[in-house]
Design a protein around this motif. Structure first.
Motif, mmCIF file in Angstrom:
data_model
loop_
_atom_site.group_PDB
_atom_site.id
_atom_site.type_symbol
_atom_site.label_atom_id
_atom_site.label_comp_id
_atom_site.label_asym_id
_atom_site.label_seq_id
_atom_site.Cartn_x
_atom_site.Cartn_y
_atom_site.Cartn_z
ATOM 1 N N THR A 26 -73.052 47.971 -13.221
ATOM 2 C CA THR A 26 -73.961 47.919 -12.083
ATOM 3 C C THR A 26 -74.464 49.302 -11.704
ATOM 4 O OG1 THR A 26 -72.128 47.997 -10.507
ATOM 5 C CG2 THR A 26 -72.956 45.818 -11.117
ATOM 6 N N CYS A 29 -77.890 50.342 -13.272
ATOM 7 C CA CYS A 29 -79.116 49.653 -12.877
ATOM 8 C C CYS A 29 -80.088 50.688 -12.319
ATOM 9 C CB CYS A 29 -78.822 48.608 -11.808
ATOM 10 S SG CYS A 29 -77.656 47.345 -12.319
ATOM 11 N N CYS A 43 -80.924 43.769 -12.543
ATOM 12 C CA CYS A 43 -80.367 44.998 -13.100
ATOM 13 C C CYS A 43 -81.031 45.293 -14.443
ATOM 14 C CB CYS A 43 -78.867 44.886 -13.281
ATOM 15 S SG CYS A 43 -78.126 46.421 -13.891
#
Length: 85
Positions: A26, A29, A43
């Motif tokens: 994450t 992203c 993402c």
């Protein structure tokens, strides 16, 4: 007791690695592509590599500057519009 301690240590290591990998995915992203048009978080990773619309599954999503992948060719703030999968 030593076997139980070894098993618990292994479980903590597995959980720690899993959480670390989830955070890494994450964290990559790119903030230039935060959501789809409905507001759902998406993402798309930052370059490299340079991606094209054909390389991702998202269509019609919010694009903020600087648009490192150049998904918003007409500069209207929407990426990969009208692009076929």
């Amino acid at each position: 007791m030593a076997i139980l301690l070894g098993v618990m240590t292994s479980l903590f290591l597995i959980v720690g690695v899993t959480v670390s990998l989830a955070q890494q995915s994450t964290q990559n992203c790119d903030p230039a592509y935060p959501t789809d048009l409905a507001g759902n978080k998406i993402c798309i990773p930052s370059p490299p590599p340079d991606l094209d619309c054909k390389d991702i599954s998202y269509r019609q999503f919010v694009v903020l500057k600087p648009d490192p992948h150049n998904f918003d060719s007409d500069k209207d703030g929407i990426g990969c519009e009208g692009q076929q999968r």
